[in-house]
Motif scaffolding. Structure first.
Motif, PDB file in Angstrom:
ATOM      1  N   GLY A  40       0.825  -1.201   0.000  1.00  0.00           N
ATOM      2  CA  GLY A  40       0.000   0.000   0.000  1.00  0.00           C
ATOM      3  C   GLY A  40       0.860   1.251   0.000  1.00  0.00           C
ATOM      4  N   THR A  55      -7.259  -1.183   0.809  1.00  0.00           N
ATOM      5  CA  THR A  55      -6.575  -2.443   1.152  1.00  0.00           C
ATOM      6  C   THR A  55      -7.438  -3.647   0.818  1.00  0.00           C
ATOM      7  N   ARG A  58      -7.358  -4.116  -2.960  1.00  0.00           N
ATOM      8  CA  ARG A  58      -6.089  -4.724  -3.377  1.00  0.00           C
ATOM      9  C   ARG A  58      -6.046  -6.208  -3.007  1.00  0.00           C
ATOM     10  N   SER A 121      -0.679   0.590  -6.946  1.00  0.00           N
ATOM     11  CA  SER A 121      -0.630   0.847  -5.514  1.00  0.00           C
ATOM     12  C   SER A 121       0.601   1.630  -5.088  1.00  0.00           C
TER      13      SER A 121
END
Length: 631
Positions: A40, A55, A58, A121
């Motif tokens: 991240g 998060t 992802r 990211s």
């Protein structure tokens, strides 16, 4: 008496495998969440780990990258190790199969998907965007940093595909069932727990992951600059021009090898390889669990348990047959009620339960002798009959040959022209048929003999005895063999060797994959059922077939031991020693056969004559089982 129709074994096995895939997927999802937190960008402490937000997104996207490994493993799943005579043979066979391009394709997709998530990211300070803005007065140009990073991921995909194929990740190692119970319930549960298995393999996994990532961070820049850079730049520039107006910029002379980019390629490659390796390890650990559901065999949940089990034993797919045999030996060892039900199940249209189980299991055992005979006496396929060949005649270029008798004297010339032709032909024949002097041929022969004599004299005076032996045909062949043996002893020559162990396993265990588990489970099943039949077989079905079992065990054991002791060593096996004739997998089969012989002889020895076994057969069986030696 008719039995109710139960579920097919596939209908019982498929949901069980799906549940295991789900269990492995949940653990992988947790791993993806940890990696999503690590990659991240710069954000607050709360949002860097809170699952509902960037998060969590992802995590789900990373799970797709791991899921591609699961799809690959399901598509290429098989039971048992790969059996080939040499590593080169295994490479050639896998090269021309669908598995190789399919493996590359799925790992390429996983690497590409991971790269897009990672670049998306990454923080702006990492400078991984497609376009490099530059100074205010500079034009936009393509950024090479993300191109290099994506190339590293693709190189890792190629490396991981090679490792996957070489070490045969697609094979599932089924644990062998123990005849004796574990010493403690905790130890038994630890062996069954897939998480415990993966945790035990973590040190070796960490070593492999770190080695691969470090090697790629060292050799990746070299491979990229020499083989990949121009092609990757051209492809990226083509797609970038579809979205932005960019000048036809040229590559810089120096690749973007900044220390920050090298470190980023190392850490990101470490995360990607970790995802791949743990996905493979978890898949294998969860699939290789015992065929039990709620501590009961799969077929216990069917209306006709024995019928469903027979359906699995007769299945065409290797995975189904292996799990059915595994379940069968577990039933024989642990579930007394199910085992007793097999002896009483005698009214099936295709035969009693015992006769069908014996036929299937004994077929797996006798297949060893069949493979040994086929190896020792290979049958030459009959040549196909030759088809008549039709030859088309060529066009005539001259007049046809004379049909009259050519051995009779021709008529004398009558005209002036014929007399002139006859005279010229006679003169030509006289010159052509006159004997030629043999001096030139004799002269050439003398020169050849003289030349050989001078060469021999020169060889005697200029070369030593050792040099003359070296230049001879046998000497050159000996030197070639010496260099070949040296090459085979090096690591580069290892793939070309045919070790004794691999050749024996190819014949005894079968190809292309080892049938060790199926063979051992078949032997254990027959052993347990034969001994248990003394108390549980009220119809006496097993006693009638006992002589057949003992003879089959004796012949198979003798066949294996004779084959292993007499198999000649291949000339490429340069490091062979006689101690290598003890092959662990083959010894396991032989010890299982001998243990079964001992159990059956001890249980039925006093009834041998009534069963149809002669004293000579019993004596031979005792010798093969090493019972007299043990006494």
């Amino acid at each position: 008496m008719s039995t109710p129709r139960g579920s097919s074994y596939k209908q019982l096995l498929t949901p069980a495998l799906h549940r295991r895939f789900t269990g492995a997927a949940i653990v992988i999802l947790i791993l993806c969440y940890i990696e999503a937190v690590l990659i991240g960008g710069k954000s607050s402490f709360f949002w860097s780990w809170f699952p509902i937000g960037p998060t969590g997104i992802r995590t789900l996207l990373l799970f797709i990258s791991a899921l591609s490994v699961f799809v690959l493993r399901v598509a290429q799943l098989h039971i048992g190790a790969r059996t080939t005579a040499s590593p080169v043979e295994a490479f050639i066979k896998s090269l021309f199969r669908l598995n190789t391009p399919q493996t590359l394709a799925w790992y390429f997709f996983s690497a590409w998907w991971f790269s897009e998530i990672y670049v998306w990211s990454a923080p702006a300070s990492a400078n991984l965007g497609w376009i490099s803005e530059g100074k205010a007065w500079e034009r936009k140009r393509l950024n090479e940093r993300p191109i290099y990073l994506r190339s590293v991921f693709f190189m890792l995909a190629v490396l991981q595909s090679g490792v996957h194929l070489y070490f045969d990740y697609d094979g599932i190692t089924v644990p062998r069932t123990n005849s004796k119970p574990e010493s403690s319930p905790e130890q038994s549960q630890k062996k069954k727990d897939p998480i415990a298995k993966v945790r035990a393999s973590l040190p070796s996994l960490a070593q492999n992951i770190g080695l691969r990532s470090v090697c790629m961070s060292i050799f990746g820049p070299i491979i990229y600059a020499l083989f990949i850079r121009r092609t990757a730049w051209s492809c990226s520039l083509y797609f970038a021009t579809l979205l932005w107006e960019l000048p036809a910029s040229q590559l810089s002379y120096i690749p973007p090898y900044h220390i920050s980019l090298i470190i980023r390629s190392l850490t990101s490659g470490l995360l990607l390889v970790t995802l791949w390796e743990l996905a493979n390890a978890l898949f294998g650990a969860y699939v290789a669990q015992e065929p039990l559901k709620k501590e009961q065999p799969f077929t216990s949940h069917s209306k006709d348990p024995n019928g469903s089990l027979l359906d699995g034993l007769k299945g065409k797919k290797e995975v189904m047959r292996t799990f059915a045999l595994w379940e069968l030996v577990i039933i024989c060892q642990r579930y007394d009620a199910r085992r007793k039900a097999m002896f009483s199940d005698i009214d099936r249209p295709t035969g009693s339960m015992w006769s069908q189980v014996m036929t299937l299991c004994l077929g797996n055992v006798l297949s060893i002798s069949n493979r040994i005979r086929a190896f020792q006496n290979p049958t030459t396929s009959a040549a196909p009959p030759q088809q008549p060949v039709t030859i088309e005649t060529l066009p005539h270029l001259a007049a046809p040959l004379r049909q009259e008798n050519i051995f009779t004297n021709p008529p004398p010339p009558s005209t002036r022209r014929e007399k002139i032709e006859s005279s010229v032909g006679t003169i030509a024949k006289s010159y052509g048929q006159s004997p030629q002097p043999a001096k030139p041929l004799k002269f050439l022969e003398n020169q050849r003999v003289e030349g050989q004599k001078y060469i021999g004299v020169a060889r005697q005076k200029l070369l030593t005895q050792g040099q003359r032996e070296t230049l001879s045909s046998s000497g050159l062949l000996g030197h070639f063999n010496d260099y070949l043996m040296r090459f085979l002893r090096t690591p580069a020559g290892y793939p070309f060797r045919k070790p004794f162990r691999r050749r024996v396993c190819t014949v005894v265990l079968g190809t292309p994959h080892s049938e060790l588990n199926s063979i051992v489970d078949s032997i254990k099943t027959l052993n347990i059922l034969a001994v248990a039949s003394l108390k549980e077989d009220s119809y006496g079905k097993v006693a009638k077939d006992l002589p057949l079992l003992i003879r089959a065990y004796v012949s198979t054991t003798s066949s294996i031991e004779g084959f292993v002791s007499s198999l000649p060593v291949h000339w490429t096996d340069v490091d062979f020693s006689e101690a290598e004739r003890k092959v662990e997998e083959v010894d396991l089969i032989v010890s299982s056969l001998k243990a079964g012989l001992r159990d059956m002889i001890e249980a039925f020895g006093m009834y041998a004559t009534e069963l149809g076994l002669g004293e000579g057969e019993i004596r031979t069986a005792r010798q093969v089982a090493e019972m007299d030696h043990g006494a």
